[in-house]
Scaffold this active site. Structure first.
Site, mmCIF file in Angstrom:
data_model
loop_
_atom_site.group_PDB
_atom_site.id
_atom_site.type_symbol
_atom_site.label_atom_id
_atom_site.label_comp_id
_atom_site.label_asym_id
_atom_site.label_seq_id
_atom_site.Cartn_x
_atom_site.Cartn_y
_atom_site.Cartn_z
ATOM 1 N N ARG A 62 25.313 0.468 -22.941
ATOM 2 C CA ARG A 62 24.409 1.803 -23.450
ATOM 3 C C ARG A 62 23.763 1.808 -24.579
ATOM 4 O O ARG A 62 22.884 2.238 -25.021
ATOM 5 C CB ARG A 62 25.439 2.966 -23.338
ATOM 6 C CG ARG A 62 25.675 3.102 -21.974
ATOM 7 C CD ARG A 62 27.014 4.170 -21.777
ATOM 8 N NE ARG A 62 28.068 3.821 -22.375
ATOM 9 C CZ ARG A 62 29.119 4.570 -22.589
ATOM 10 N NH1 ARG A 62 29.128 5.853 -22.070
ATOM 11 N NH2 ARG A 62 30.218 3.812 -23.098
ATOM 12 N N LYS A 172 41.350 -4.370 -14.458
ATOM 13 C CA LYS A 172 42.332 -3.413 -14.207
ATOM 14 C C LYS A 172 42.239 -2.438 -15.238
ATOM 15 O O LYS A 172 41.493 -2.591 -16.502
ATOM 16 C CB LYS A 172 43.874 -4.228 -14.537
ATOM 17 C CG LYS A 172 43.878 -4.510 -15.818
ATOM 18 C CD LYS A 172 45.395 -5.213 -15.969
ATOM 19 C CE LYS A 172 46.310 -4.340 -16.687
ATOM 20 N NZ LYS A 172 46.209 -4.153 -18.124
ATOM 21 N N ASP A 201 43.305 -9.539 -12.316
ATOM 22 C CA ASP A 201 44.279 -9.528 -13.193
ATOM 23 C C ASP A 201 44.468 -10.926 -13.933
ATOM 24 O O ASP A 201 44.720 -11.684 -13.293
ATOM 25 C CB ASP A 201 45.453 -9.128 -12.357
ATOM 26 C CG ASP A 201 46.837 -8.862 -13.268
ATOM 27 O OD1 ASP A 201 46.825 -9.711 -14.031
ATOM 28 O OD2 ASP A 201 47.583 -8.082 -12.850
ATOM 29 N N HIS A 202 44.243 -10.632 -15.174
ATOM 30 C CA HIS A 202 44.232 -12.296 -15.804
ATOM 31 C C HIS A 202 45.264 -13.040 -15.748
ATOM 32 O O HIS A 202 45.445 -14.000 -15.912
ATOM 33 C CB HIS A 202 43.762 -11.886 -17.251
ATOM 34 C CG HIS A 202 44.684 -11.451 -18.309
ATOM 35 N ND1 HIS A 202 45.196 -10.353 -18.359
ATOM 36 C CD2 HIS A 202 45.509 -12.144 -19.250
ATOM 37 C CE1 HIS A 202 45.724 -10.061 -19.164
ATOM 38 N NE2 HIS A 202 46.261 -11.124 -19.725
ATOM 39 N N LYS A 206 46.422 -17.218 -15.204
ATOM 40 C CA LYS A 206 47.454 -18.343 -16.389
ATOM 41 C C LYS A 206 47.829 -19.489 -15.086
ATOM 42 O O LYS A 206 48.341 -19.259 -14.164
ATOM 43 C CB LYS A 206 48.517 -17.534 -16.547
ATOM 44 C CG LYS A 206 48.101 -16.442 -17.700
ATOM 45 C CD LYS A 206 48.979 -15.636 -18.355
ATOM 46 C CE LYS A 206 48.719 -14.356 -18.971
ATOM 47 N NZ LYS A 206 48.292 -14.847 -20.597
ATOM 48 N N GLU A 240 56.000 -8.470 -26.066
ATOM 49 C CA GLU A 240 54.831 -8.594 -26.935
ATOM 50 C C GLU A 240 55.119 -8.279 -28.303
ATOM 51 O O GLU A 240 55.920 -7.091 -28.511
ATOM 52 C CB GLU A 240 53.824 -7.780 -26.505
ATOM 53 C CG GLU A 240 53.233 -8.389 -25.177
ATOM 54 C CD GLU A 240 52.054 -7.392 -24.938
ATOM 55 O OE1 GLU A 240 50.751 -7.836 -25.272
ATOM 56 O OE2 GLU A 240 52.121 -6.360 -24.322
ATOM 57 N N ASP A 259 50.307 -0.099 -17.828
ATOM 58 C CA ASP A 259 49.486 -1.452 -18.263
ATOM 59 C C ASP A 259 50.283 -2.586 -17.823
ATOM 60 O O ASP A 259 49.335 -3.680 -17.882
ATOM 61 C CB ASP A 259 49.787 -1.183 -19.916
ATOM 62 C CG ASP A 259 49.028 -2.073 -20.694
ATOM 63 O OD1 ASP A 259 47.713 -2.240 -20.231
ATOM 64 O OD2 ASP A 259 49.336 -2.669 -21.721
ATOM 65 N N HIS A 264 50.546 -7.046 -13.947
ATOM 66 C CA HIS A 264 51.064 -8.243 -14.324
ATOM 67 C C HIS A 264 52.601 -8.485 -13.686
ATOM 68 O O HIS A 264 52.805 -9.778 -13.076
ATOM 69 C CB HIS A 264 51.114 -8.506 -15.852
ATOM 70 C CG HIS A 264 49.696 -8.056 -16.354
ATOM 71 N ND1 HIS A 264 48.593 -8.175 -15.840
ATOM 72 C CD2 HIS A 264 49.772 -7.681 -17.672
ATOM 73 C CE1 HIS A 264 47.844 -8.028 -16.835
ATOM 74 N NE2 HIS A 264 48.279 -7.620 -17.742
ATOM 75 N N LYS A 364 56.100 -3.522 -26.239
ATOM 76 C CA LYS A 364 55.166 -3.987 -27.352
ATOM 77 C C LYS A 364 56.409 -3.822 -28.489
ATOM 78 O O LYS A 364 57.195 -3.314 -28.517
ATOM 79 C CB LYS A 364 54.189 -3.052 -27.324
ATOM 80 C CG LYS A 364 53.113 -3.105 -26.296
ATOM 81 C CD LYS A 364 51.852 -2.705 -26.657
ATOM 82 C CE LYS A 364 50.868 -3.137 -25.588
ATOM 83 N NZ LYS A 364 50.178 -4.293 -25.316
HETATM 84 C C1 BG6 Z 1 46.789 -6.623 -20.949
HETATM 85 C C2 BG6 Z 1 47.149 -5.297 -21.392
HETATM 86 O O1 BG6 Z 1 46.532 -6.583 -19.586
HETATM 87 O O2 BG6 Z 1 47.776 -7.580 -20.920
HETATM 88 C C3 BG6 Z 1 47.855 -5.645 -22.776
HETATM 89 O O3 BG6 Z 1 46.238 -4.310 -21.246
HETATM 90 C C4 BG6 Z 1 48.464 -6.568 -22.981
HETATM 91 O O4 BG6 Z 1 48.252 -4.432 -23.408
HETATM 92 C C5 BG6 Z 1 47.888 -7.882 -22.422
HETATM 93 O O5 BG6 Z 1 48.731 -7.148 -24.642
HETATM 94 C C6 BG6 Z 1 49.021 -8.989 -22.370
HETATM 95 O O6 BG6 Z 1 48.217 -10.084 -22.058
HETATM 96 P P1 BG6 Z 1 48.669 -11.424 -22.475
HETATM 97 O O7 BG6 Z 1 47.723 -12.466 -21.870
HETATM 98 O O8 BG6 Z 1 48.508 -11.712 -23.889
HETATM 99 O O9 BG6 Z 1 50.022 -11.391 -22.158
#
Ligand code: BG6
Length: 520
Positions: A62, A172, A201-202, A206, A240, A259, A264, A364
């Protein structure tokens, strides 16, 4: 005799073809995800020669911006977030010609009309097809309106069937509960068919997560033991060290359940517990994953107080830095009851896993960043060694380190050298970085390439997402009226509240994490 050494080398059946020429349209291109992950991922694919000669990345956002300025901003991000990739200015300059900025609002028909014309023009200039991968990297509240605008501008389907392909990647979180996820799927499916939708979903990108399938089903020694007869319990930890960073406003709406647990962790759990798929295709794998999610024993809202621990971090230290508590983070309400930590015990009610607890925790601002799956085998009987002065012996434990220091470690018992019969636990340890030459590609690189190739194996299907919400929804509902004073706090830099330890100690077990002390 078969001459093994001189056997012809077979082409790797898993090597990837090159994607067709394409347009990648990123919605939300001025956001963090685009500069930290998406552009670096496309650039790395380009540098590795994995992209076709003809492609364009259209950054849709935007804010006012120009092609030149956007390219410059992206180069700065590459230098900041993937310095290894920023060595060759020449290679960047060549790549940057593929980047185009497109300014418009997400509900502006003229902006989408202009997008369609731009794609048509560029395809004509380059005599290429109008394949489009639309990537929703905006805040979730814009997903539906963008999809509708794509439909209104006739961008969701090719003009003539078979002309080209159109696909949609959705970041996500997919909905904020079961109801909203069903509604989002309904809205998107009015425009795109399920085959065109790639819910990303990343974690699934991995390398160590993909290896779960290979480890389990390409080896014969583990699978016979992979059940309630040999496994005492399983632990999944996603910890984390970072806090919510500059995402306080987003996190307030999400919390750790939405989250991390709903996506995940549900993927890790289903991959570790699923039955062997009948084939290695997207649907066969996802069929098995969804069965696990459906077999999860629901935790009723009324039982959440007893069965689930949630907590929030207060001020403390991270490394040697003093860090604020969650309530002091920007964008967070002073009386927020959003959880930044949870621990729970789940059961999968099927034949393989009946009665085996899966202890799950995530938080976290914990001491370190580790994602790890621990498979704890049953103890040996209390005879021979597991009796008298060598007892109790630590049971075998298989640790799958998802990150960092990706690898696998097996704890077993061995005789301590000497004249006495004494026994000690040892570890056989495999680390990717020690043993394999190639650094694994970043998760977004892998997933973008898959989406360009139309391979949805590593993307979530709608029924998977819904089954995950069905498990998580009652947990969230059970927490909804817990007032702040009832929400335990843990100091930043610690392993969470005492209650989380008590949850597992009550079953005579303890949380474990296998940290590698030596690695490259
Ligand atoms: C994301 C979350 O999907 O994954 C974050 O929204 C989180 O809060 C992150 O920190 C963690 O990803 P990775 O790859 O660092 O484990």
């Amino acid at each position: 005799m078969v001459d093994l050494l001189n056997k012809p080398v077979q082409a790797n059946p898993f090597s990837r073809p090159e994607p067709d020429p394409f347009f990648l349209v990123i919605f939300g291109a001025s956001g963090d995800l685009t500069r930290r992950k998406l552009i670096p991922a496309v650039y790395n694919l380009y540098r590795q020669g994995l992209l076709p000669a003809d492609f364009f990345v259209i950054a849709f956002a935007r804010r006012d911006n120009s092609d030149e300025n956007f390219r410059h901003q992206m180069f700065r991000s590459i230098q900041q977030f993937t310095p290894a990739a920023s060595d060759g200015r020449k290679s960047w300059d060549q790549f940057a010609r593929h980047l185009i900025y497109h300014q418009a609002n997400f509900d502006d028909p003229d902006g989408f009309e202009a997008l369609r014309e731009k794609i048509h023009y560029l395809a004509g200039q380059n005599t290429t097809t109008e394949n489009c991968l639309f990537y929703l990297a905006t805040q979730p509240r814009y997903f539906s309106v963008i999809v509708q605008s794509l439909a209104d501008a006739d961008l969701s389907r090719p003009a003539q069937p078979g002309d080209c392909w159109r696909r949609l990647v959705v970041e996500k979180p997919f909905g904020s509960d079961l109801q909203s996820s069903l509604e989002l799927t309904r809205q998107i499916q009015e425009v795109f068919s399920e085959k065109q939708i790639f819910r990303i979903d990343h974690y699934l990108g991995k390398e160590s997560v993909q290896n779960l399938l290979v480890f389990r089903f390409a080896n014969s020694i583990f699978e016979p033991l992979w059940n309630k007869n040999y496994i005492d319990h399983v632990q999944i930890s996603v910890t984390e060290s970072i806090g919510v960073e500059n995402r306080g406003a987003f996190y307030e709406q999400a919390g750790a359940f939405r989250d991390i647990l709903q996506n995940h962790i549900m993927h890790l759990l289903s991959l570790i517990a699923m039955e062997p798929p009948v084939r290695l295709d997207a649907d066969a794998i996802r069929d098995e994953k969804v069965k696990i999610l459906r077999a999860l024993r629901p935790i009723a809202p009324g039982c959440v107080g007893d069965e689930v621990v949630r907590a929030q971090y207060s001020a403390g230290t991270s490394g040697d830095q003093l860090v604020p508590g969650y309530l002091e983070e920007p964008g967070v309400a002073a009386d927020s009851v959003t959880e930044t930590f949870f621990a729970l015990k789940a059961f999968i009610d099927n034949w393989r896993w009946a009665g085996v607890p899966f202890y799950i925790r995530s938080g976290k601002r914990m001491p370190v960043r580790i994602t790890e799956i621990g498979i704890h085998f049953r103890p040996v009987p209390n005879v021979l060694f597991n009796i008298g002065k060598t007892a109790p012996m630590l049971p075998n434990m298989l640790t799958i380190r998802i990150q960092p220091n990706e690898g696998i470690s097996l704890q077993f018992q061995a005789k301590t050298p000497g004249y006495e019969m004494s026994i000690q636990p040892l570890k056989m340890d495999f680390g990717y970085s020690d043993s394999l030459e190639n650094a694994p590609p970043d998760a977004y690189q892998r997933l973008l390439l898959d989406a360009l190739l139309g391979d949805s194996t590593l993307f979530a299907r709608s029924d998977e997402v819904e089954a995950a919400w069905s498990f998580v929804d009652p947990i969230i509902a059970g927490c909804s009226d817990i007032a702040l004073q009832e929400l335990p706090q843990y100091s930043a830099g610690t392993w969470g509240p005492k209650l989380a330890d008590e949850l597992i100690i009550a079953d005579n077990r303890i949380w474990t994490l296998t940290r590698r002390t030596k690695f490259r």
